[in-house]
Design a protein around this motif. Structure first.
Motif, PDB file in Angstrom:
ATOM      1  N   ALA A 129       0.764  -1.205   0.147  1.00 22.08           N
ATOM      2  CA  ALA A 129       0.265  -0.001   0.191  1.00 22.08           C
ATOM      3  C   ALA A 129       1.082   1.329  -0.113  1.00 22.08           C
ATOM      4  N   ALA A 130       2.290   1.026   0.645  1.00 24.17           N
ATOM      5  CA  ALA A 130       2.580   2.842   0.689  1.00 24.17           C
ATOM      6  C   ALA A 130       3.388   2.325  -0.120  1.00 24.17           C
ATOM      7  N   VAL A 131       3.605   1.437  -1.061  1.00 24.77           N
ATOM      8  CA  VAL A 131       4.580   1.745  -2.038  1.00 24.77           C
ATOM      9  C   VAL A 131       3.301   2.440  -3.560  1.00 24.77           C
ATOM     10  N   SER A 132       2.038   1.963  -3.281  1.00 25.05           N
ATOM     11  CA  SER A 132       1.210   2.012  -3.888  1.00 25.05           C
ATOM     12  C   SER A 132       0.949   3.428  -4.148  1.00 25.05           C
ATOM     13  N   LYS A 133       0.936   4.111  -2.762  1.00 25.70           N
ATOM     14  CA  LYS A 133       0.730   5.616  -2.539  1.00 25.70           C
ATOM     15  C   LYS A 133       2.430   6.345  -3.109  1.00 25.70           C
ATOM     16  N   ALA A 134       3.297   6.120  -2.684  1.00 22.24           N
ATOM     17  CA  ALA A 134       4.636   6.357  -3.123  1.00 22.24           C
ATOM     18  C   ALA A 134       4.304   6.964  -4.460  1.00 22.24           C
ATOM     19  N   ARG A 135       3.894   5.852  -5.394  1.00 22.55           N
ATOM     20  CA  ARG A 135       4.230   5.139  -6.914  1.00 22.55           C
ATOM     21  C   ARG A 135       3.487   6.924  -7.859  1.00 22.55           C
ATOM     22  N   ALA A 136       1.907   7.271  -6.574  1.00 23.12           N
ATOM     23  CA  ALA A 136       0.759   7.950  -7.541  1.00 23.12           C
ATOM     24  C   ALA A 136       2.134   9.881  -7.178  1.00 23.12           C
ATOM     25  N   LEU A 137       2.392   9.297  -5.997  1.00 22.46           N
ATOM     26  CA  LEU A 137       3.190  10.626  -5.972  1.00 22.46           C
ATOM     27  C   LEU A 137       3.829  11.362  -6.477  1.00 22.46           C
ATOM     28  N   PHE A 138       4.972  10.341  -6.476  1.00 24.26           N
ATOM     29  CA  PHE A 138       6.125  10.689  -7.830  1.00 24.26           C
ATOM     30  C   PHE A 138       5.575  10.739  -8.826  1.00 24.26           C
ATOM     31  N   GLU A 139       4.607  10.571  -9.795  1.00 26.88           N
ATOM     32  CA  GLU A 139       4.000  10.688 -10.388  1.00 26.88           C
ATOM     33  C   GLU A 139       3.315  12.310 -10.926  1.00 26.88           C
ATOM     34  N   LYS A 140       3.356  12.077  -9.330  1.00 24.71           N
ATOM     35  CA  LYS A 140       2.430  13.902  -9.286  1.00 24.71           C
ATOM     36  C   LYS A 140       4.068  14.350  -9.805  1.00 24.71           C
ATOM     37  N   ALA A 141       4.587  14.394  -8.861  1.00 26.69           N
ATOM     38  CA  ALA A 141       6.453  15.248  -8.607  1.00 26.69           C
ATOM     39  C   ALA A 141       6.554  15.662 -10.087  1.00 26.69           C
ATOM     40  N   LEU A 142       6.783  13.850 -10.768  1.00 27.16           N
ATOM     41  CA  LEU A 142       7.243  14.746 -12.322  1.00 27.16           C
ATOM     42  C   LEU A 142       6.690  14.831 -13.110  1.00 27.16           C
TER      43      LEU A 142
ATOM     44  N   ASP B 138       5.517  18.179 -15.404  1.00 32.60           N
ATOM     45  CA  ASP B 138       6.207  19.099 -15.231  1.00 32.60           C
ATOM     46  C   ASP B 138       4.583  20.515 -14.998  1.00 32.60           C
ATOM     47  N   ARG B 139       3.838  19.505 -15.710  1.00 26.87           N
ATOM     48  CA  ARG B 139       1.750  20.848 -15.669  1.00 26.87           C
ATOM     49  C   ARG B 139       1.868  21.143 -13.544  1.00 26.87           C
ATOM     50  N   GLY B 140       2.408  20.800 -12.758  1.00 24.98           N
ATOM     51  CA  GLY B 140       2.393  20.949 -11.611  1.00 24.98           C
ATOM     52  C   GLY B 140       2.970  21.952 -11.478  1.00 24.98           C
ATOM     53  N   SER B 141       2.988  22.713 -10.350  1.00 21.16           N
ATOM     54  CA  SER B 141       3.300  23.950  -9.864  1.00 21.16           C
ATOM     55  C   SER B 141       4.717  23.312  -9.293  1.00 21.16           C
ATOM     56  N   GLU B 142       6.155  23.897  -9.078  1.00 21.99           N
ATOM     57  CA  GLU B 142       7.090  23.677  -8.663  1.00 21.99           C
ATOM     58  C   GLU B 142       6.848  23.693  -6.703  1.00 21.99           C
ATOM     59  N   TYR B 143       5.999  24.323  -6.249  1.00 18.53           N
ATOM     60  CA  TYR B 143       6.168  23.630  -5.026  1.00 18.53           C
ATOM     61  C   TYR B 143       5.035  22.533  -4.459  1.00 18.53           C
ATOM     62  N   GLU B 144       4.127  22.691  -5.285  1.00 18.10           N
ATOM     63  CA  GLU B 144       3.671  21.033  -5.099  1.00 18.10           C
ATOM     64  C   GLU B 144       4.380  19.542  -5.973  1.00 18.10           C
TER      65      GLU B 144
ATOM     66  N   ALA C  44      18.508  10.795  -7.787  1.00 19.43           N
ATOM     67  CA  ALA C  44      19.105  11.853  -8.428  1.00 19.43           C
ATOM     68  C   ALA C  44      18.213  12.587  -9.406  1.00 19.43           C
ATOM     69  N   ALA C  45      17.552  11.595 -10.247  1.00 20.04           N
ATOM     70  CA  ALA C  45      17.194  11.210 -11.324  1.00 20.04           C
ATOM     71  C   ALA C  45      15.821  12.729 -10.644  1.00 20.04           C
ATOM     72  N   VAL C  46      15.367  12.021 -10.188  1.00 22.59           N
ATOM     73  CA  VAL C  46      13.602  12.932  -9.404  1.00 22.59           C
ATOM     74  C   VAL C  46      14.273  13.726  -8.853  1.00 22.59           C
ATOM     75  N   GLU C  47      14.950  13.886  -8.244  1.00 21.62           N
ATOM     76  CA  GLU C  47      16.303  15.384  -7.608  1.00 21.62           C
ATOM     77  C   GLU C  47      15.886  16.761  -8.612  1.00 21.62           C
ATOM     78  N   HIS C  48      16.441  15.885  -9.904  1.00 24.45           N
ATOM     79  CA  HIS C  48      17.175  17.091 -10.832  1.00 24.45           C
ATOM     80  C   HIS C  48      15.302  17.468 -11.359  1.00 24.45           C
ATOM     81  N   GLN C  49      14.584  15.999 -11.616  1.00 21.81           N
ATOM     82  CA  GLN C  49      13.357  17.049 -12.582  1.00 21.81           C
ATOM     83  C   GLN C  49      12.429  18.143 -11.737  1.00 21.81           C
ATOM     84  N   THR C  50      12.204  17.900 -10.013  1.00 22.14           N
ATOM     85  CA  THR C  50      11.163  18.181  -9.306  1.00 22.14           C
ATOM     86  C   THR C  50      11.970  19.971  -8.909  1.00 22.14           C
ATOM     87  N   ARG C  51      14.005  19.775  -9.040  1.00 20.54           N
ATOM     88  CA  ARG C  51      14.410  20.762  -8.251  1.00 20.54           C
ATOM     89  C   ARG C  51      15.212  21.520  -9.849  1.00 20.54           C
TER      90      ARG C  51
END
Length: 278
Positions: free
Chosen positions: A217-230, A232-238, A262-269
């Motif tokens: 369940a934790a992995v499933s929720k985290a995946r959805a959050l990573f999709e949102k973080a990646l 680029d239509r969302g704001s940088e804060y979100e 590192a890849a996620v960090e680069h894309q979100t910040r």
């Protein structure tokens, strides 16, 4: 009469015998038949010697039978001594040149064979390296993709036998690549391809089924959050907030590969990433 016939035969036969010996020896030498070449040379020289002394041989054969007949003495042509000396020397020079030519061709053939063998070995190594790089690129792409890691976590779990075998095969192939034995390298890459296919298929088939229900369940929720973080239509804060929540959810469940983090960090910040590379 005999003397005239002898003189005529000498003038024609000596050059003919020399030429015949030279031609026969040349053809035999060109075919690589050294003994036949020497035999032809020897027969040619023998013919020159016989024809050059026909007057003497004629006297031995005919002999002083009956009434003695005055024998006309015929002097050998002035060119004959030079011919007797020059023909063997010329033939020896010809055979020496032919020997050097054959030796040069043989060496050229050896060098050509070495070059062809080197080119074949290089082509073979290139093909093996291409197969090696194909696997390492696929595995590297997996490690850099956080969503793939969450879909196939077993492929990054060293406690899974298939993954452990893959890591061992990667090390063995890398070691073999630095060596010179292509057979060993080829076998190592073949083993790597098999290990990668086995581990990847196992991870795809397993998914997160090997994890406890709460972890799944934790992995499933985290995946959805990573999709949102990646996204680029969302704001940088979100995006940054989603990234932080996802990392918190996975903190006690999975260890994210440093390449994926590192890849996620680069894309979100992106702003921080640009400052870091400046």
């Amino acid at each position: 009469m005999i003397a005239e016939w002898t003189e005529w035969l000498v003038n024609l036969g000596v050059p003919a015998a020399a030429i015949a010996g030279a031609v026969g020896g040349f053809h035999a030498w060109a075919r690589g038949e050294v003994s036949a070449a020497l035999r032809a040379l020897g027969l040619g020289l023998l013919g020159v010697g016989v024809l050059s002394n026909l007057d003497t041989l004629g006297g031995w054969i005919i002999g002083p039978a009956g009434e003695s007949t005055p024998v006309r003495h015929v002097e050998a042509p002035s060119v004959l001594p030079w011919l007797l000396l020059g023909v063997p020397a010329a033939l020896a020079a010809v055979f020496a040149v032919l020997g050097l030519v054959r030796l040069g061709k043989r060496r050229q053939g050896k060098r050509r064979t070495v070059r062809e063998a080197d080119a074949a070995a290089q082509a073979r190594r290139h093909a093996i390296e291409s197969d090696h790089d194909e696997v390492t690129d696929a595995y590297g792409a997996y490690l850099c993709d956080i969503l793939a890691v969450l879909d196939r976590p077993a492929l990054d779990d060293v406690t899974v036998p298939q993954t452990a075998a893959l890591l061992h095969a990667l090390d063995a192939a890398d070691d073999a690549r630095r060596g010179v034995d292509l057979d060993t390298y080829r076998q190592a890459v073949s083993n790597l391809k098999t290990a990668w296919r086995t581990a990847d298929e196992h991870a795809r088939k397993t998914g997160t089924a090997h994890l406890p229900a709460s972890d799944r369940a934790a992995v499933s929720k985290a995946r959805a959050l990573f999709e949102k973080a990646l996204d680029d239509r969302g704001s940088e804060y979100e995006r940054q907030a989603a990234h932080a929540k996802a990392r918190a959810l996975l903190g006690a469940v999975l260890t994210i590969p440093r390449q994926a983090a590192a890849a996620v960090e680069h894309q979100t910040r992106p702003a921080l990433a640009v400052d870091a590379t400046a």
